[in-house]
Scaffold this motif. Structure first.
Motif, PDB file in Angstrom:
ATOM      1  N   ASP A   1       0.831  -1.212   0.000  1.00 30.59           N
ATOM      2  CA  ASP A   1       0.000   0.000   0.000  1.00 30.59           C
ATOM      3  C   ASP A   1       0.862   1.257   0.000  1.00 30.59           C
ATOM      4  N   ALA A   2       1.910   1.245   0.850  1.00 26.36           N
ATOM      5  CA  ALA A   2       2.804   2.402   0.922  1.00 26.36           C
ATOM      6  C   ALA A   2       3.553   2.578  -0.402  1.00 26.36           C
ATOM      7  N   TRP A   3       3.934   1.459  -0.974  1.00 22.43           N
ATOM      8  CA  TRP A   3       4.669   1.473  -2.247  1.00 22.43           C
ATOM      9  C   TRP A   3       3.816   2.097  -3.348  1.00 22.43           C
ATOM     10  N   LEU A   4       2.569   1.594  -3.479  1.00 23.66           N
ATOM     11  CA  LEU A   4       1.657   2.116  -4.510  1.00 23.66           C
ATOM     12  C   LEU A   4       1.375   3.594  -4.276  1.00 23.66           C
ATOM     13  N   PHE A   5       1.197   3.937  -2.997  1.00 25.36           N
ATOM     14  CA  PHE A   5       0.925   5.313  -2.627  1.00 25.36           C
ATOM     15  C   PHE A   5       2.061   6.226  -3.093  1.00 25.36           C
ATOM     16  N   THR A   6       3.294   5.800  -2.803  1.00 28.81           N
ATOM     17  CA  THR A   6       4.452   6.620  -3.149  1.00 28.81           C
ATOM     18  C   THR A   6       4.564   6.817  -4.662  1.00 28.81           C
ATOM     19  N   VAL A   7       4.369   5.726  -5.395  1.00 30.91           N
ATOM     20  CA  VAL A   7       4.454   5.829  -6.854  1.00 30.91           C
ATOM     21  C   VAL A   7       3.354   6.755  -7.392  1.00 30.91           C
ATOM     22  N   ALA A   8       2.131   6.554  -6.884  1.00 30.09           N
ATOM     23  CA  ALA A   8       1.005   7.364  -7.373  1.00 30.09           C
ATOM     24  C   ALA A   8       1.248   8.841  -7.074  1.00 30.09           C
ATOM     25  N   ARG A   9       1.776   9.113  -5.889  1.00 29.47           N
ATOM     26  CA  ARG A   9       2.002  10.507  -5.483  1.00 29.47           C
ATOM     27  C   ARG A   9       3.085  11.157  -6.349  1.00 29.47           C
ATOM     28  N   ARG A  10       4.179  10.416  -6.533  1.00 26.12           N
ATOM     29  CA  ARG A  10       5.287  10.969  -7.316  1.00 26.12           C
ATOM     30  C   ARG A  10       4.829  11.237  -8.753  1.00 26.12           C
ATOM     31  N   ARG A  11       4.138  10.249  -9.284  1.00 24.18           N
ATOM     32  CA  ARG A  11       3.625  10.338 -10.644  1.00 24.18           C
ATOM     33  C   ARG A  11       2.634  11.511 -10.740  1.00 24.18           C
ATOM     34  N   GLY A  12       1.828  11.647  -9.732  1.00 25.55           N
ATOM     35  CA  GLY A  12       0.831  12.718  -9.724  1.00 25.55           C
ATOM     36  C   GLY A  12       1.500  14.073  -9.744  1.00 25.55           C
ATOM     37  N   LEU A  13       2.558  14.223  -8.965  1.00 22.48           N
ATOM     38  CA  LEU A  13       3.250  15.511  -8.911  1.00 22.48           C
ATOM     39  C   LEU A  13       3.863  15.845 -10.265  1.00 22.48           C
ATOM     40  N   ASP A  14       4.322  14.801 -10.980  1.00 23.48           N
ATOM     41  CA  ASP A  14       4.861  15.020 -12.332  1.00 23.48           C
ATOM     42  C   ASP A  14       3.775  15.434 -13.309  1.00 23.48           C
ATOM     43  N   VAL A  15       2.761  14.577 -13.353  1.00 23.71           N
ATOM     44  CA  VAL A  15       1.737  14.740 -14.380  1.00 23.71           C
ATOM     45  C   VAL A  15       0.908  15.994 -14.167  1.00 23.71           C
ATOM     46  N   LEU A  16       0.616  16.280 -12.908  1.00 15.09           N
ATOM     47  CA  LEU A  16      -0.333  17.353 -12.616  1.00 15.09           C
ATOM     48  C   LEU A  16       0.354  18.703 -12.421  1.00 15.09           C
TER      49      LEU A  16
END
Lengths: 400, 113
Positions: free
Chosen positions: A60-75
């Protein structure tokens, strides 16, 4: 290097965490589509890396971190989202499980059934577009389009992200149950073929029903559907022979049935009935399947009870297909002539339904009318697209 | 959010309305009046259209002359008979307003701006 992680393990881990992450991101961003994209991205990365690197200790923490990092890039352009995401730290503060809101949004009646199914599998269960396409044997682009269109509709038509009001709940719940039931049927009926990427829709359906039963414990039909799915699955091992051919109920080796699982599902059903006293179509269907599952031998089947249950089901949810099943049960209570008379009433409405012709053939054969039986079997064969059913009918035609 | 409810009459409904006696028809109109009163806080606008036989359709073709035809833009058994514009939180609320509509049997709900 680690051993490759089996598909079932990946599926289970993704299923457990994808929906939770999606639910919290939708709440945070207030944008269903953007949240879903982030989760889907994170899952894609996980599916590439976990098989090789192993599943992390805290997926869960792993997915969270990836989603957050990706989100900061994309958004980057959307400063609003970016600020919100940047504030978000792991661990996410505990909050009630929000996946129920997610499920109701995905199964909103303003979306088409195929969109509801695709969206639920992707957003709640974390399947990739490719996995959904493989499960339903449709092109990947079709699934991708369905999902894109559905997400657009959610945003632009103002489909809310919340649990329906008590007044709307019964109707909306029926919608969700129909989605899970269709998913189960699709997986169950086509379960001969080796599934691409090891994803079994039946697992997803049972998991969704279990999740829903946990989130909505006061809804007896949810437990009814869960019991129904489990009663079918408990007998799965006896449904096919070693050559992958379908075996009908009278000919199944009942020692292969999982008696403990049958017992547990029956207990769930009985307890649900006693606690709520609100019978519904799924509970009654499960009770019918329980009658079959509890019979030690085909000859022990309690057909009188089954016929009564079909009457009840017809009262709760009238349908010609249910009438057909009732007619089939009736041959063991009132004899083949009575069953045939019932069935003849349905010939017009169900003329495109293969089971009608297969059942007709069986009755005619019992009544000593082999030529007509053959013709009925041939009609059934023309109408079915299911390979296991086709094989069975061809075999039957080759005997007679 | 703003939504437009489009009220759609079917042939069957029009026939039923015609077959009604005066008392029955008054009651039907009253029910519609009540619906507007009950939802007055959400309805920002509404329009009732004249019967479809009064419709004229114009098709514009850039520089060339528009083509004018007698009748609605699609010939069919279902025709739009009126509109109500509502302001509610989301689609579920719009559906709830539409559900209690007491007259013609089809309502299309579309977000508007």
């Amino acid at each position: 290097m680690n051993d490759p992680v089996p598909h079932e393990v990946l599926a289970r881990v993704v299923r457990e965490h994808a929906g939770r992450l999606a639910a919290s991101l939708v709440s945070l961003l207030g944008d269903f589509s953007a949240a879903e994209d982030l989760v889907q991205d994170a899952i894609e990365v996980a599916l590439q890396r976990w098989p090789v690197e192993g599943v992390p200790d805290r997926p869960d923490a792993w997915l969270f971190t990836v989603a957050r990092r990706r989100g900061l890039d994309v958004l980057r352009r959307e400063s609003n989202y970016r600020a919100k995401l940047a504030q978000l730290q792991w661990p996410v503060p505990p909050r009630p499980d929000e996946r129920l809101r997610l499920i109701f949004t995905c199964c909103h009646p303003a979306l088409s059934r195929s969109a509801q199914i695709a969206l639920t599998l992707r957003v709640v269960c974390g399947l990739s577009t490719a996995q959904i396409a493989a499960g339903f044997v449709v092109p990947e682009t079709t699934v991708a389009q369905r999902i894109t269109r559905a997400k657009k509709k959610i945003a632009e038509a103002g489909i809310p992200y919340r649990v329906p009001t008590p007044e709307d709940l019964p109707g909306r719940l029926r919608e969700v149950l129909a989605v899970i039931y269709l998913l189960f049927n699709e997986g169950y009926l086509s379960s001969t073929a080796e599934r691409a990427q090891g994803r079994d829709l039946v697992d997803d359906a049972e998991w969704l029903a279990t999740l829903l039963a946990g989130l909505a414990p006061d809804e007896p039909e949810v437990s009814g559907l869960l019991a129904l799915i489990r009663l079918h699955r408990a007998r799965g091992a006896a449904r096919f022979d070693t050559g992958g051919r379908l075996i009908l109920l009278p000919d199944q080796d009942r020692s292969l049935w999982d008696r403990d699982a049958i017992q547990a599902a029956s207990t769930l059903l009985i307890r649900t009935g006693r606690r709520h006293h609100r019978p519904g179509p799924y509970q009654v269907q499960a009770a019918i399947v329980a009658c079959h599952a509890e019979a030690q031998r085909w000859e022990d089947t309690d057909w009188a009870q089954i016929a009564v249950l079909y009457d009840m089901l017809l009262y709760l949810a009238p349908s010609p297909v249910t009438r057909l099943h009732r007619a089939i049960a009736l041959q063991y209570v009132k004899g083949p002539e009575a069953a045939l008379a019932e069935l003849m009433d349905l010939v017009d409405v169900l003329k495109h339904y293969p089971l009608l012709h297969a059942a007709h053939a069986e009755l005619l054969r019992t009544l000593g009318r082999p030529q007509e039986a053959r013709e009925a079997d041939e009609r059934a064969l023309e109408l079915t697209a299911n390979p296991a059913q086709q094989a069975l009918l061809e075999e039957r035609l080759s005997w007679t | 959010m703003k939504y437009v409810l489009m009220f759609i009459e079917t042939e069957q409904f029009a026939k039923e309305l015609q077959a009604m006696g005066e008392l029955e028809r008054d009651a039907a109109f009253e029910a519609v009046g009540r619906w507007f009163a009950e939802n007055a806080d959400k309805i920002t606008h509404h329009t009732r259209l004249a019967p479809v036989h009064t419709a004229t359709t114009m098709r514009l073709h850039g520089d060339s002359e528009p083509v004018i035809t007698d009748g609605p833009f699609v010939e069919g058994k279902e025709v739009v008979s009126g509109f109500a514009e509502i302001e509610v939180a989301d689609l579920d609320e719009a559906l709830k307003v539409a559900r209690s509509w007491p007259a013609c049997p089809v309502v299309e709900i579309r977000p508007a701006s």
